[in-house]
Every structure is written in structure tokens, then in C-alpha cells.
Write an enzyme that holds these catalytic residues in place. Structure first.
Site, PDB file in Angstrom:
ATOM      1  N   ASP A  45      64.850  70.294   9.203  1.00  0.00           N
ATOM      2  CA  ASP A  45      64.437  70.255   7.676  1.00  0.00           C
ATOM      3  C   ASP A  45      63.530  69.204   7.370  1.00  0.00           C
ATOM      4  O   ASP A  45      62.561  69.031   6.711  1.00  0.00           O
ATOM      5  CB  ASP A  45      65.569  70.363   6.826  1.00  0.00           C
ATOM      6  CG  ASP A  45      66.759  69.388   6.758  1.00  0.00           C
ATOM      7  OD1 ASP A  45      66.787  68.721   8.008  1.00  0.00           O
ATOM      8  OD2 ASP A  45      67.557  69.149   6.095  1.00  0.00           O
ATOM      9  N   GLY A 135      81.852  71.194   5.898  1.00  0.00           N
ATOM     10  CA  GLY A 135      80.506  71.545   6.545  1.00  0.00           C
ATOM     11  C   GLY A 135      80.103  72.785   6.110  1.00  0.00           C
ATOM     12  O   GLY A 135      78.973  73.462   6.711  1.00  0.00           O
ATOM     13  N   ASP A 183      71.005  74.333   1.604  1.00  0.00           N
ATOM     14  CA  ASP A 183      72.210  74.472   1.092  1.00  0.00           C
ATOM     15  C   ASP A 183      72.255  75.171  -0.250  1.00  0.00           C
ATOM     16  O   ASP A 183      72.498  76.384  -0.572  1.00  0.00           O
ATOM     17  CB  ASP A 183      73.332  73.407   1.090  1.00  0.00           C
ATOM     18  CG  ASP A 183      73.418  72.786   2.152  1.00  0.00           C
ATOM     19  OD1 ASP A 183      72.981  73.162   3.313  1.00  0.00           O
ATOM     20  OD2 ASP A 183      74.050  71.855   2.436  1.00  0.00           O
TER      21      ASP A 183
END
Ligand code: ADP
Ligand code: MG
Length: 394
Positions: A45, A135, A183
Site C-alpha cells: 500500500d 488484525g 481497511d
């Protein structure tokens, strides 16, 4: 060891019931958003690369109504941890104590305020089946569920990409966590039976179908979290930047394996290996997306194992427990119904993700749980998910 997944509908009903018990009336609004697991695309990312997350069938659900009395604040109850908190609607919403769970919520309210959207006072209750701090991004689930609730309360619907960015900013500014965009994007944009291929440079997204009922995703939480010494994460980011500079490109997204090989002599051996992981992973991620889309399971599995090996050997962010969980899965292998397996998330502990045959999933879970306990002395937590739904109003 493995815990059962309850459906979103059941979870919504349960949340409404608990709201009723706590506040003495039925909720007027109910919103939900999922946690996630990244199938492939790790440490890509911040190198302008691709990630390929999946919404899991684990959700944070929030039920809300206007306060019955004269309250002018937001009152929030977490039924999972049995904690309550409230905060005023002053502009901007004040930050809570550092690390306090309401910061994720406060930051989202502040983001709407900045857009001129005021919710007015609310009573809320939330329930979540996303493990907290495991996580699987309970933080993004909480932010995106809150944003979705505010959308339905105010009638002010945001574009899902803007909503994800608002939630990311809440995590940066209020929770103090400088996270990437993955996310919040998958939690806001996910769709049942689809994975999300996300280009972290252009923010372009593609929903990739994964609707073969014969394949499921198995998540194994190693239940270890090793403290990072020596600034392991910041150091790797620096090494990536250095590799890009030596290659003469803006980021490793713009490099390929041949360019890297040609520059090998000009580079520190560690920097070379870091770049080899990133460049390889940026290539593997869309390739895995195509393989999953077309049901080419051998290719998808091979790419997942290659990802793990590169994270272990070149990027050096795995650990003995993650390696054990992946090795056990790989030993069960194709014959036992395992398609592929790798560590997922930042590393040094946390979860592995595996693609497995639905027909063998009970058997595989039992074998991994037993062998992992035998090799590490630790009890893993396992659960299975198909691609879940993104944020919804129930
Ligand atoms: P992850 O996102 O992987 O679960 P984080 O550390 O980013 O881990 O976020 C976990 C934190 O988010 C929790 O410690 C808590 O403060 C907050 N949180 C998320 N979901 C909830 C929830 N349903 N109830 C209470 N706190 C929550
Ligand atoms: Mg998080």
C-alpha cells in the site's frame, strides 16, 4: 477453538434486542460494517501498489435512536465489553483519552461535522463479532458502521469512497493511527461473494467475484504479537524509498523485476531484497485476483505461497508462529483440500489466511489447530468465512 459465525441478520436482531433492554424502547436505526482479511498484497500500500482484501462475515452493528430525555450528547454502549461512554456534540467533537475506544467514533462524527452534517443527540448500542485488536480491522468496522449510521440518521449519504476516506482520517486524527486506505475501503465498498482489488495509487477499485461455493477462506489467528524493536516498519518504508531512488522511479510501483536485477550492484543487499518482495507482490496481487476470478485455484495457491515466502525471506516480517501455521497448511496441501496459505497483515504475529476446499474445511481446521499447538504450545483461533457484505443499513 474455532467459533461459530452468526449471520448479519441474527446479529442485527440481537443488537436491537439489547438496545431495547438497555434503553427501554426499540431502536430507530441499525447500521453494520464488516472486518476484513487481506488475501494478498502485503506491504504494497505505501509503495503505490495493489491490495486484495475481503470483507469477512464478522460485523460491528450499531443500533440507535434519539434520546428519550433532554440529553444533548452522544451516548454509546458497547455490549461486547460492557462499557458505556458519552461525548458532547461541540464543534469539533473533542478527542477522548488516548487509546480510548470512543476516539474511532468521535473522529467519524467530526468528519461529518466538517462537511456541515450534524446528527443531533443519539443513544446508541453496538455489538460486534469482529475480534478486537486481532488484525481483522475491528477499528475500520467501527468507523464505517458509525459513518453508515450517521448517513441513515441524517439522510446525508456520502459516496462510498469519500466515506472510506473520512473514516481513514478519523483513525489518523482521533485514534492516532496512521493507517493506509485498505481497511476502510473494503469495509465500505465490500460486496457479498466479491473481493476488492484496490489500486492504492489511483484508488481505483474493482469488485472481483468469488462465488464458487466449493472454496472458502480460513483465518488462523496465531494469538501471538511480537513487539517490534528497532522501528521495523519505518525502517522498511525507508528501504523501499531508497530502492525507488536508486532505480530512479517515484515509487516501487513503477519498477519491475528486470530493472531491479540491473540495479543490483548499486544497492545494499537488504534493500535489494526488500524491493524484490514489493515488486513481486505488486505483480502477484492482480494475478491472484484474475486466478480467483476464473477459478484457477492452483495459480491462486502458488501466488499465496510465493507471497508468504517473500515476506518471510526478503521482507523479513514473518515469525516462527506464522511460518508454522503456513507450513502446516502447506503440508496438508492440495490432497487435503488446502489451495494456498500465507501470513496476512503487517506481520510479526497476527493471522494467516488460507484458501481451502469447503468439503475439507472441518478436517483442515482440526489438523491445523492440533499441529500448531504441538509445534508452538499455543492455542490458535480459527474461523472460516466466505466474502461478506460491505457496510449496510439493516
Ligand atoms: P484491529 O483493527 O485489528 O481490530 P486496532 O488496534 O486497530 O485492531 O483496533 C482495536 C481497537 O478498536 C480496540 O482496542 C477498541 O479500542 C476499538 N474497537 C473496535 N471495535 C470495537 C468495539 N466493537 N467495541 C469497543 N471497542 C472497539
Ligand atoms: Mg485496526
Amino acid at each position: 477453538m474455532s467459533d461459530q459465525t452468526i449471520s448479519l441478520q441474527q446479529l442485527g436482531d440481537e443488537t436491537a434486542k439489547q438496545f431495547q433492554l438497555r434503553y427501554g424502547r426499540a431502536p430507530r436505526w441499525i447500521a453494520a460494517a464488516p472486518g476484513r482479511v487481506n488475501i494478498i498484497g502485503e506491504h504494497t500500500d505505501y509503495n503505490d501498489g495493489f491490495v486484495f482484501p475481503m470483507a469477512i462475515e464478522r460485523y460491528t452493528v450499531i443500533a440507535a435512536d434519539r434520546p428519550a430525555g433532554a440529553s444533548q450528547q452522544i451516548t454509546w454502549h458497547c455490549a461486547r465489553t460492557n462499557q458505556s461512554a458519552s461525548f458532547p456534540l461541540s464543534k469539533p467533537v473533542p478527542k477522548g483519552e488516548p487509546k480510548h475506544w470512543t476516539n474511532y467514533i468521535r473522529g467519524v462524527f467530526a468528519g461529518f461535522q466538517q462537511r456541515g452534517v450534524d446528527t443531533g443527540p443519539l443513544d446508541a448500542l453496538m455489538l460486534s463479532t469482529v475480534p478486537l485488536g486481532g488484525g481483522l480491522s475491528s477499528s475500520a468496522a467501527l468507523e464505517v458502521a458509525t459513518a453508515t449510521l450517521i448517513e441513515t440518521v441524517t439522510g446525508h449519504k456520502l459516496d462510498p469512497v469519500e466515506k472510506a476516506l473520512l473514516c481513514q482520517k478519523a483513525e489518523h486524527d482521533y485514534a492516532g493511527m496512521p493507517c493506509g486506505i485498505m481497511d476502510q475501503f473494503i469495509s465500505a465498498l465490500g460486496r457479498k461473494d466479491h473481493l476488492l482489488l484496490l489500486d492504492c495509487r489511483s484508488r481505483k477499485t474493482e469488485l472481483v467475484p468469488m462465488n464458487d461455493p466449493a472454496v472458502e477462506v480460513l483465518i488462523v489467528n496465531t494469538n501471538v504479537k511480537h513487539e517490534l524493536t528497532g522501528g521495523g516498519y519505518a525502517q522498511r518504508r525507508k528501504q523501499c524509498e531508497e530502492a525507488a531512488r536508486i532505480l530512479g522511479v517515484p515509487s516501487l510501483r513503477d519498477a519491475d523485476a528486470a530493472m531491479l536485477e540491473n540495479a543490483r550492484a548499486k544497492m545494499d543487499a537488504t534493500v535489494f531484497r526488500r524491493a524484490r518482495h514489493v515488486i513481486g507482490e505488486i505483480e502477484r496481487t492482480p494475478a491472484a485476483a484474475r486466478a480467483i476470478q476464473t477459478g484457477d485455484w492452483p495459480t491462486a495457491g502458488r501466488l499465496m505461497y510465493a507471497s508468504h515466502a517473500a515476506l518471510r525471506d526478503d521482507y523479513e516480517v514473518s515469525c516462527a508462529e506464522l511460518d508454522a501455521a503456513v507450513e502446516i497448511a502447506q503440508e496438508i496441501g492440495d490432497a487435503g483440500g488446502v489451495i494456498g496459505s500465507r501470513m496476512t497483515g503487517g506481520g510479526f504475529g497476527g493471522c494467516t489466511v488460507s484458501l481451502v476446499k469447503t468439503a475439507s474445511v472441518a478436517d483442515i481446521s482440526r489438523k491445523i489447530g492440533e499441529a500448531y499447538r504441538k509445534r508452538t504450545g499455543i492455542e490458535a483461533t480459527l474461523f472460516v468465512s466466505r466474502p461478506g457484505a460491505g457496510a449496510t443499513i439493516l
